[in-house]
Design a protein around this motif. Structure first.
Motif, PDB file in Angstrom:
ATOM      1  N   VAL A  33      -2.330  -8.866 -11.963  1.00  0.00           N
ATOM      2  CA  VAL A  33      -3.714  -8.485 -11.730  1.00  0.00           C
ATOM      3  C   VAL A  33      -3.785  -6.968 -11.758  1.00  0.00           C
ATOM      4  CG1 VAL A  33      -5.636  -8.502 -10.087  1.00  0.00           C
ATOM      5  CG2 VAL A  33      -4.224 -10.551 -10.389  1.00  0.00           C
ATOM      6  N   LEU A  34      -4.546  -6.411 -12.704  1.00  0.00           N
ATOM      7  CA  LEU A  34      -4.684  -4.964 -12.827  1.00  0.00           C
ATOM      8  C   LEU A  34      -5.703  -4.418 -11.845  1.00  0.00           C
ATOM      9  CD1 LEU A  34      -4.686  -4.637 -16.711  1.00  0.00           C
ATOM     10  CD2 LEU A  34      -2.790  -4.243 -15.133  1.00  0.00           C
ATOM     11  N   ALA A  35      -6.776  -5.146 -11.652  1.00  0.00           N
ATOM     12  CA  ALA A  35      -7.824  -4.715 -10.723  1.00  0.00           C
ATOM     13  C   ALA A  35      -8.512  -5.959 -10.182  1.00  0.00           C
ATOM     14  CB  ALA A  35      -8.836  -3.819 -11.415  1.00  0.00           C
ATOM     15  N   HIS A  36      -8.864  -5.896  -8.921  1.00  0.00           N
ATOM     16  CA  HIS A  36      -9.515  -7.024  -8.266  1.00  0.00           C
ATOM     17  C   HIS A  36     -10.655  -6.474  -7.425  1.00  0.00           C
ATOM     18  CE1 HIS A  36      -9.775 -10.362  -5.308  1.00  0.00           C
ATOM     19  NE2 HIS A  36      -9.664 -11.037  -6.421  1.00  0.00           N
ATOM     20  N   HIS A  37     -11.838  -6.974  -7.635  1.00  0.00           N
ATOM     21  CA  HIS A  37     -12.998  -6.463  -6.905  1.00  0.00           C
ATOM     22  C   HIS A  37     -13.777  -7.623  -6.307  1.00  0.00           C
ATOM     23  CE1 HIS A  37     -16.506  -4.115  -5.877  1.00  0.00           C
ATOM     24  NE2 HIS A  37     -17.248  -4.967  -6.554  1.00  0.00           N
ATOM     25  N   ARG A  38     -14.113  -7.495  -5.063  1.00  0.00           N
ATOM     26  CA  ARG A  38     -14.990  -8.476  -4.399  1.00  0.00           C
ATOM     27  C   ARG A  38     -16.189  -7.713  -3.876  1.00  0.00           C
ATOM     28  NH1 ARG A  38     -11.907 -13.387  -2.791  1.00  0.00           N
ATOM     29  NH2 ARG A  38      -9.759 -12.864  -3.195  1.00  0.00           N
ATOM     30  N   GLY A  39     -17.312  -8.340  -3.948  1.00  0.00           N
ATOM     31  CA  GLY A  39     -18.512  -7.684  -3.434  1.00  0.00           C
ATOM     32  C   GLY A  39     -19.576  -7.594  -4.502  1.00  0.00           C
ATOM     33  N   GLY A  40     -20.338  -6.530  -4.439  1.00  0.00           N
ATOM     34  CA  GLY A  40     -21.469  -6.348  -5.340  1.00  0.00           C
ATOM     35  C   GLY A  40     -21.050  -6.076  -6.776  1.00  0.00           C
ATOM     36  N   PRO A  41     -22.015  -5.768  -7.597  1.00  0.00           N
ATOM     37  CA  PRO A  41     -21.736  -5.517  -9.009  1.00  0.00           C
ATOM     38  C   PRO A  41     -20.864  -4.276  -9.194  1.00  0.00           C
ATOM     39  CG  PRO A  41     -23.983  -4.903  -8.478  1.00  0.00           C
ATOM     40  CD  PRO A  41     -23.418  -5.579  -7.267  1.00  0.00           C
ATOM     41  N   GLY A  42     -20.192  -4.222 -10.321  1.00  0.00           N
ATOM     42  CA  GLY A  42     -19.340  -3.083 -10.606  1.00  0.00           C
ATOM     43  C   GLY A  42     -19.263  -2.829 -12.102  1.00  0.00           C
ATOM     44  N   ILE A  43     -18.718  -1.693 -12.467  1.00  0.00           N
ATOM     45  CA  ILE A  43     -18.556  -1.301 -13.862  1.00  0.00           C
ATOM     46  C   ILE A  43     -17.136  -0.803 -14.040  1.00  0.00           C
ATOM     47  CG2 ILE A  43     -19.249   0.329 -15.661  1.00  0.00           C
ATOM     48  CD1 ILE A  43     -21.986   0.475 -14.310  1.00  0.00           C
ATOM     49  N   VAL A  44     -16.444  -1.318 -15.047  1.00  0.00           N
ATOM     50  CA  VAL A  44     -15.137  -0.786 -15.406  1.00  0.00           C
ATOM     51  C   VAL A  44     -15.401   0.375 -16.352  1.00  0.00           C
ATOM     52  CG1 VAL A  44     -12.942  -1.241 -16.553  1.00  0.00           C
ATOM     53  CG2 VAL A  44     -14.028  -3.027 -15.152  1.00  0.00           C
ATOM     54  N   ARG A  45     -15.072   1.570 -15.921  1.00  0.00           N
ATOM     55  CA  ARG A  45     -15.330   2.758 -16.730  1.00  0.00           C
ATOM     56  C   ARG A  45     -14.104   3.240 -17.488  1.00  0.00           C
ATOM     57  NH1 ARG A  45     -20.215   5.352 -15.600  1.00  0.00           N
ATOM     58  NH2 ARG A  45     -21.269   4.507 -13.792  1.00  0.00           N
ATOM     59  N   ARG A  46     -12.931   2.798 -17.068  1.00  0.00           N
ATOM     60  CA  ARG A  46     -11.721   3.298 -17.704  1.00  0.00           C
ATOM     61  C   ARG A  46     -10.561   2.352 -17.434  1.00  0.00           C
ATOM     62  NH1 ARG A  46      -9.000   8.950 -15.853  1.00  0.00           N
ATOM     63  NH2 ARG A  46      -7.185   8.857 -17.174  1.00  0.00           N
ATOM     64  N   MET A  47      -9.735   2.141 -18.439  1.00  0.00           N
ATOM     65  CA  MET A  47      -8.484   1.412 -18.286  1.00  0.00           C
ATOM     66  C   MET A  47      -7.389   2.284 -18.886  1.00  0.00           C
ATOM     67  SD  MET A  47      -8.978  -2.590 -19.094  1.00  0.00           S
ATOM     68  CE  MET A  47     -10.453  -2.730 -20.074  1.00  0.00           C
ATOM     69  N   TRP A  48      -6.311   2.452 -18.165  1.00  0.00           N
ATOM     70  CA  TRP A  48      -5.214   3.260 -18.648  1.00  0.00           C
ATOM     71  C   TRP A  48      -3.948   2.413 -18.568  1.00  0.00           C
ATOM     72  CZ3 TRP A  48      -4.649   9.083 -17.727  1.00  0.00           C
ATOM     73  CH2 TRP A  48      -3.414   9.534 -18.165  1.00  0.00           C
ATOM     74  N   MET A  49      -3.310   2.235 -19.703  1.00  0.00           N
ATOM     75  CA  MET A  49      -2.047   1.506 -19.765  1.00  0.00           C
ATOM     76  C   MET A  49      -1.091   2.282 -20.641  1.00  0.00           C
ATOM     77  SD  MET A  49      -3.406  -2.306 -20.344  1.00  0.00           S
ATOM     78  CE  MET A  49      -5.182  -2.166 -20.380  1.00  0.00           C
ATOM     79  N   THR A  50       0.153   2.338 -20.234  1.00  0.00           N
ATOM     80  CA  THR A  50       1.191   2.951 -21.047  1.00  0.00           C
ATOM     81  C   THR A  50       2.198   1.869 -21.401  1.00  0.00           C
ATOM     82  OG1 THR A  50       0.896   5.038 -19.877  1.00  0.00           O
ATOM     83  CG2 THR A  50       2.926   4.769 -21.128  1.00  0.00           C
ATOM     84  N   LEU A  51       2.409   1.674 -22.670  1.00  0.00           N
ATOM     85  CA  LEU A  51       3.348   0.658 -23.138  1.00  0.00           C
ATOM     86  C   LEU A  51       4.593   1.343 -23.677  1.00  0.00           C
ATOM     87  CD1 LEU A  51       0.797  -1.563 -25.073  1.00  0.00           C
ATOM     88  CD2 LEU A  51       1.548  -1.798 -22.717  1.00  0.00           C
ATOM     89  N   THR A  52       5.747   0.740 -23.439  1.00  0.00           N
ATOM     90  CA  THR A  52       6.990   1.331 -23.934  1.00  0.00           C
ATOM     91  C   THR A  52       7.204   1.026 -25.411  1.00  0.00           C
ATOM     92  OG1 THR A  52       8.223  -0.596 -23.197  1.00  0.00           O
ATOM     93  CG2 THR A  52       8.106   1.286 -21.689  1.00  0.00           C
ATOM     94  N   ASP A  53       6.539   0.005 -25.930  1.00  0.00           N
ATOM     95  CA  ASP A  53       6.725  -0.378 -27.321  1.00  0.00           C
ATOM     96  C   ASP A  53       5.368  -0.768 -27.907  1.00  0.00           C
ATOM     97  OD1 ASP A  53       7.755  -1.138 -29.726  1.00  0.00           O
ATOM     98  OD2 ASP A  53       9.144  -2.623 -28.911  1.00  0.00           O
ATOM     99  N   LEU A  54       4.972  -0.142 -28.989  1.00  0.00           N
ATOM    100  CA  LEU A  54       3.668  -0.427 -29.594  1.00  0.00           C
ATOM    101  C   LEU A  54       3.783  -1.249 -30.863  1.00  0.00           C
ATOM    102  CD1 LEU A  54       1.864   2.991 -29.095  1.00  0.00           C
ATOM    103  CD2 LEU A  54       1.641   0.914 -27.757  1.00  0.00           C
ATOM    104  N   ASP A  55       4.813  -2.073 -30.953  1.00  0.00           N
ATOM    105  CA  ASP A  55       4.938  -2.895 -32.151  1.00  0.00           C
ATOM    106  C   ASP A  55       4.014  -4.104 -32.064  1.00  0.00           C
ATOM    107  OD1 ASP A  55       6.150  -4.761 -30.529  1.00  0.00           O
ATOM    108  OD2 ASP A  55       8.141  -4.504 -31.369  1.00  0.00           O
TER     109      ASP A  55
END
Length: 109
Positions: free
Chosen positions: A53-75
């Motif tokens: 689980v990257l993010a978990h939100h309970r409650g009112g409405p929300g907006i995902v404004r950014r996701m940042w992931m670093t992968l060791t292999d981009l194949d």
């Protein structure tokens, strides 16, 4: 020019949260607690067949404004092997279910 600056200002009464591997709920003040406060748990390996689980939100409405992931292999195997799923409003089926590379329009690396 002032109208453009309004795009970057948070409206009053808006509360921001930052979810991270050590704080997937985005609880205020809960980041940077592990590792002596030095970057906390900056990454988590995901073993084959596991879910995270990257993010978990309970409650009112929300907006995902950014996701940042670093992968060791981009194949192709990695970008197609990791799957991003998004659930909301208590649904048991994901509203989004796509290979990570496809979701970000990078299916070929």
């Amino acid at each position: 020019m002032d109208d453009l600056n309004e795009l970057y200002r948070l409206p009053e009464r808006i509360e921001t949260r930052w979810a991270s591997p050590e704080n997937p709920d985005g609880a205020r003040g809960a980041g940077g607690q592990s590792n002596g406060g030095r970057k906390g748990r900056a990454f988590l390996p995901i073993p084959a067949g596991e879910r995270l689980v990257l993010a978990h939100h309970r409650g009112g409405p929300g907006i995902v404004r950014r996701m940042w992931m670093t992968l060791t292999d981009l194949d192709l195997t990695t970008l197609r092997g990791l799957r991003l799923e998004c659930f909301w409003d208590g649904a048991s089926e994901p509203a989004v279910s796509a290979p990570l590379g496809d979701f970000f329009c990078q299916p070929l690396g």
